[in-house]
Design an enzyme around this catalytic site. Structure first.
Site, PDB file in Angstrom:
ATOM      1  N   LYS A   1       0.869  -1.181   0.000  1.00 59.20           N
ATOM      2  CA  LYS A   1       0.000   0.000   0.000  1.00 59.20           C
ATOM      3  C   LYS A   1       0.903   1.228   0.000  1.00 59.20           C
ATOM      4  O   LYS A   1       1.930   1.250   0.711  1.00 59.20           O
ATOM      5  CB  LYS A   1      -0.887  -0.038   1.242  1.00 59.20           C
ATOM      6  CG  LYS A   1      -1.977   1.025   1.309  1.00 59.20           C
ATOM      7  CD  LYS A   1      -2.837   0.837   2.579  1.00 59.20           C
ATOM      8  CE  LYS A   1      -3.989   1.814   2.664  1.00 59.20           C
ATOM      9  NZ  LYS A   1      -4.808   1.592   3.887  1.00 59.20           N
TER      10      LYS A   1
ATOM     11  N   SER B   1      -9.723   1.459   2.801  1.00 61.56           N
ATOM     12  CA  SER B   1      -8.869   2.289   1.980  1.00 61.56           C
ATOM     13  C   SER B   1      -7.789   1.514   1.228  1.00 61.56           C
ATOM     14  O   SER B   1      -7.197   2.046   0.295  1.00 61.56           O
ATOM     15  CB  SER B   1      -8.188   3.347   2.850  1.00 61.56           C
ATOM     16  OG  SER B   1      -7.312   2.728   3.775  1.00 61.56           O
TER      17      SER B   1
ATOM     18  N   SER C   1      -9.853  -0.991   6.981  1.00 65.22           N
ATOM     19  CA  SER C   1      -9.265  -0.723   5.658  1.00 65.22           C
ATOM     20  C   SER C   1      -8.538  -1.902   5.022  1.00 65.22           C
ATOM     21  O   SER C   1      -8.171  -1.819   3.848  1.00 65.22           O
ATOM     22  CB  SER C   1      -8.300   0.465   5.742  1.00 65.22           C
ATOM     23  OG  SER C   1      -9.015   1.676   5.742  1.00 65.22           O
TER      24      SER C   1
END
Lengths: 474, 476
Positions: free
Chosen positions: A76, A151, A175
């Site tokens: 990420k 996310s 997330s």
């Protein structure tokens, strides 16, 4: 597909597979579908090829590159990578290259993994759809008109689309788990402090935790064991080694007490509820004991979270002031420069949360908002503790719905916040949880079931997750 | 303007940089004077993803300060103090807020007055801004600013006194005493001119017995002297205002060393809302009892205790200038050593105070040499003038046998008969002065003593001359 990460690592380590060949498989899939999916902010094809060749050379020289030898991974884009842009999908960090690697990045690297790219996210991990990205949304590989969740949507989509074998995300209120559910992959939020946060760009420090995405429970366990364990660079890191998860996956659930939360906030779609019931039945059939438990404060999690997380974020994001790195919008004096830089650099959702958090911490409002939210946080932990006197794990849906269409909730922040109803309380308590794919719901879209466990009870959590996985794949 | 009928109420906040090898939350060196922006790292710069790790040695030094100030050491926590400033890399300072490490102590001034210590807590320093161009080194109106982050993250202890100080002199004594304690426990080099010890003064005035007046905080006090001057100026300013029927506004004021005045920096209304909250990147700091006990047992003798010891062997008061000055310089143990070597500690104290001002805590003259000198003085073998000359010789050669030096210089004390003869000559040669003196004008004795010293080429003892002159007058 190229098979599970554990097979890749085994093959590369014993010389029966080449890390370069494995990587090219994955890169070919990226070439084919990434333009449509947009899982990545950056694909590091050249670097990955060099790294894979190095891994093969190590093996040829009789060395062991480690438990993730030759496994293609994605990170990420809120994890610091030395010399490689780390943007948090925000304009304010565009072009910034960290001078250091996050602890998790170093550990993956030391275990022989090959970093393929950095994945898209909601700006600074604030969102549940990966639409709040300065670089455009990521699409769900199962239906590109729909969101991948967020996310960590880029990392979830990258695994679901076969762009990498495994990936890392971060989970502050769901997330990792929610995008895992929406993309049909396994996603783990470890116990707070199990994985070092050093080098993870902070959203809400007391809630943030890094964890893996994988196609299988075993792969998730493999990655978790590599990245977990004490790190002196993170003061909140638990001073003990990573839990051994290698043997628990085949233990089954005979006699395990699985809790059903009877006062769970309603709101899940019927197709999702149906999958939860099916999961409970599956576990019962496998020998688990289903018990009803109450977690009354669960329902207040969302409101407490939307005070605590923004409060911490308002402080964590104050450093993006244009003085030292990232975007600077010049102005005639310092305060004007701050304001212009932050107005230009942050997206709407980030601004909304900074304002909310600043307000919640302000003199005269602290007690009513932030202070009260901390009390609720304590209540939630207490309620969980009581529930875990009767149950070893708890089962809930991960997300109230399957993947929703892109754009559906962008104008309604509160509807977006509801995505995390079932995931947030775990973060507030600091506990581990995992989302396991458990069939499909409406539109044949993936549904995830969430296994919650007490602090540091990852071994039990993985036992149950593995049982659910067996039921789906058998 | 007079402070008559007014009482000053003063509280001091003192920031000291701890003498650690590395910073409070990172491994970068804590070192003054290096090339700008060389002692930095991701934590110091507040780079995204960087996390603080507490320096154990800094905690230990903070605890030593707390113990030396008679504080309780409590389980404590760190908070974030949020505000924007270019030299604050994270836009928040990590500091201790409602749970400080050290609380409820006191510091005794040399005369024994106890000044309460509210707290002594740990926090990190900011970077240092230099504003170039525009009006006089201020951010506002400057052409550009430079920031040096070497100081960012340096460990500080903020020591907050209770408003127990009543005069500028007491405030000076407090700062001097505190500095001595910090040096004694090895917590800081406490150099006000380098900024490793920084003092802010909260000053208010009231009529004795009245409730507290509105206080102003004075910043930029860079020496013990400016602490005193600024407090005096500020008190006078406030008294003038109140006597004129104005009210004092609560504000932060800047001391200008150049023109000797304070002026408004910011008013209470401009004060930031710091939005303190518990620092989630750190855990609670609760030093275990064994650690505290060990530090307590290792605490060195503090200035007050050392002054008491020096006072006892020399017979001088604990708050006499010689005792204070010699202890401050760390030469008290040397004076005690002279006593142990058979010397006269009282004479040694004066010699050390006057002759060893330029020397470190361990003068090069061996204690037994100075002891021998003081023995000669006590025996009347040397006049004070001769003793000084011998001592100067010993200092120049890092020691020496005083008897030999005195002999080489031809010093020998005059015996009583020779002295009386000398005095009688002086009386005869200075009849006018003698008659004035006999008429009751005591001041006239000065001329007679001067003449005696001159006639003896410095070998006469002034006190002995005085005694003979007095005897002669009473029998005249």
């Amino acid at each position: 597909m190229s098979g599970p990460a554990s097979d890749i690592a085994m093959g590369v380590r014993d010389g029966s597979r080449s890390a370069v060949t494995v990587l090219e498989d994955y890169l070919a899939r990226i070439d084919a579908r990434e333009p449509r999916i947009h899982a990545f902010n950056v694909v590091l094809a050249d670097e990955a090829r060099h790294r894979a060749a190095d891994i093969d050379a190590l093996v040829a020289n009789g060395a062991d590159p480690g438990p993730l030898a030759g496994v293609p991974v994605a990170l990420k884009d809120n994890m610091c990578t030395r010399g490689v842009p780390t943007t948090c999908s925000s304009k304010i960090l565009e072009g910034w290259r960290p001078p250091y690697d996050a602890t998790v990045v170093r550990r993956l690297s030391e275990a022989g993994a090959v970093v393929v790219g950095k994945t898209n996210l909601d700006e600074f991990a604030m969102g549940s759809s990966t639409e709040n990205s300065a670089f455009g949304p990521t699409r769900n590989p199962h239906d590109p008109t729909r969101v991948p969740g967020g996310s960590s949507g880029g990392s979830a989509a990258a695994v679901a689309a076969g762009f990498v074998a495994v990936s890392l995300g971060s989970d502050t209120g769901g997330s990792i788990r929610q995008p895992a559910a929406l993309c049909g992959v396994v996603g783990v939020k470890p116990s707070y402090g199990a994985v070092s946060r050093y080098g993870l760009v902070a959203f809400a420090s007391s809630l943030d935790q890094i964890g893996p995405f994988a196609n299988t429970v075993a792969d998730a366990a493999l990655v978790l064991q590599v990245i977990a364990g004490h790190d002196p660079a993170d003061s909140t890191s638990i001073p003990q080694p990573a839990a051994d998860l290698s043997d628990v996956l085949t233990e089954g659930v005979e006699g395990v007490r699985v809790g059903r939360i009877v006062d769970l906030p309603s709101g899940a779609d019927p197709d999702v509820d149906e999958r939860l019931e099916a999961a409970l039945e599956t576990l019962q059939t496998a020998g688990a004991k289903i018990v009803d438990v109450e977690v009354p404060a669960f329902t207040y999690g969302l409101t407490a979270y939307y005070l605590i997380a923004p409060a911490e974020a308002s402080s964590n994001l104050a450093r993006y002031d244009g003085v030292r790195y990232g975007l600077r919008v010049d102005a005639t004096e310092t305060n004007a420069m701050y304001a212009a830089t932050r107005a230009e650099g942050f997206g709407d959702e980030v601004k909304r949360r900074i304002m909310l958090g600043t307000y919640a911490l302000s003199a005269g409002y602290y007690d009513a908002y932030y202070g009260k939210a901390l009390k609720v946080r304590r209540l939630i932990a207490d309620d969980f503790e009581r529930a875990y006197q009767h149950a070893d794990v708890l089962l809930t849906p991960t997300s109230p719905t399957v993947a929703f269409p892109i754009g559906e909730r962008t104008d309604n922040p509160f509807a977006m916040y509801l995505c995390d109803t079932y995931t947030i309380p775990t973060n507030l308590a600091g506990h581990p949880a995992v989302s396991v794919p458990f069939g499909t719901g409406a539109g044949r879209l993936p549904v995830g079931v969430q296994v919650l466990a007490p602090m540091l009870a990852e071994p039990m959590m993985f036992r149950v997750a593995a049982e659910l996985e067996r039921a789906v794949t058998s | 303007m007079s402070t008559d009928g007014w009482e000053l109420v003063i509280g001091l906040e003192v920031h000291v940089e701890l003498d650690t090898r590395t910073k409070l939350f990172s491994a970068s060196p804590n070192r003054f004077g290096d090339e700008p922006n060389t002692n930095i790292d991701p934590v110091t710069l507040g780079l995204p993803g960087a996390l603080p790790v507490l320096n154990r040695h800094a905690v230990e030094l903070a605890m030593r300060i707390g113990l030396a100030l008679n504080c309780d050491i409590r389980p404590s926590s760190f908070h974030r103090k949020n505000y924007f400033y270019p030299d604050m890399p994270k836009a928040y300072q990590i500091s201790q807020y409602d749970e400080p490490l050290n609380v409820d102590g006191w510091l005794a001034l040399p005369d024994g007055t106890r000044i309460g210590i509210e707290r002594a807590h740990l926090e990190e320093d900011t970077g240092k801004s230099t504003h170039v161009g525009g009006s006089g080194g201020r951010l506002h109106g400057s052409d550009y600013s430079l920031i040096d982050f070497n100081r960012a993250g340096v460990p500080l202890v903020e020591i907050v006194s209770r408003p127990d100080l009543r005069t500028s002199e007491q405030s000076r004594q407090y700062v001097t005493e505190l500095r001595g304690i910090l040096l004694a426990v090895g917590a800081s080099d406490a150099k006000m001119e380098q900024g490793s010890m920084r003092v802010d003064a909260n000053v208010s005035v009231r009529r004795p017995g009245d409730p507290l007046g509105t206080r102003c905080e004075i910043k930029n006090l860079n020496s013990v002297r400016s602490v005193g001057r600024a407090i005096e100026y500020e008190a006078a300013r406030q008294i003038t205002m109140v006597e004129a029927g104005d009210t004092v506004r609560q504000e932060t004021r800047h001391w200008d060393e150049g023109d000797g005045t304070t002026h408004t920096l910011r008013t209470k209304e401009d004060a930031d809302d710091y939005r303190y909250f518990l620092e989630p990147d750190l855990v609670l700091l609760a030093p275990e009892d064994e650690w505290i006990d060990r530090l307590r047992s290792e605490l060195p003798a503090l200035p007050a205790e050392r002054r008491a010891a020096l006072s006892e062997v020399t017979g001088k008061a604990t708050d006499s200038e010689a005792v204070i000055v010699v202890t401050e310089r760390g030469q008290d143990s040397y004076v005690l050593a002279v006593g142990e070597a058979g010397g006269d500690p009282a004479r040694a104290l004066i010699h050390v105070k006057e002759a060893f001002a330029a020397f470190g805590d361990e003068p090069a003259v061996p204690a037994q040499d100075l002891a021998a000198l003081t023995r000669m003085e006590s025996a009347g073998a040397l006049t004070p003038t001769q003793a000084k000359a011998v001592l100067a010789e010993m200092v120049a050669h890092s020691g020496g046998d005083p008897e030999k030096i005195a002999a080489d210089k031809g010093f020998e004390a005059m015996d009583t008969l020779a002295l009386e003869t000398l005095v009688d000559h002086v009386i005869k040669d200075n009849q006018a002065s003698w008659e004035t003196y006999c008429a009751g004008q005591d001041k006239a004795i000065g001329a007679l003593i001067g003449a005696a010293m001159k006639a003896s080429r410095g070998q006469a003892d002034g006190k002995a001359v005085t005694a003979v002159l007095r005897t002669r007058r009473s029998t005249a």
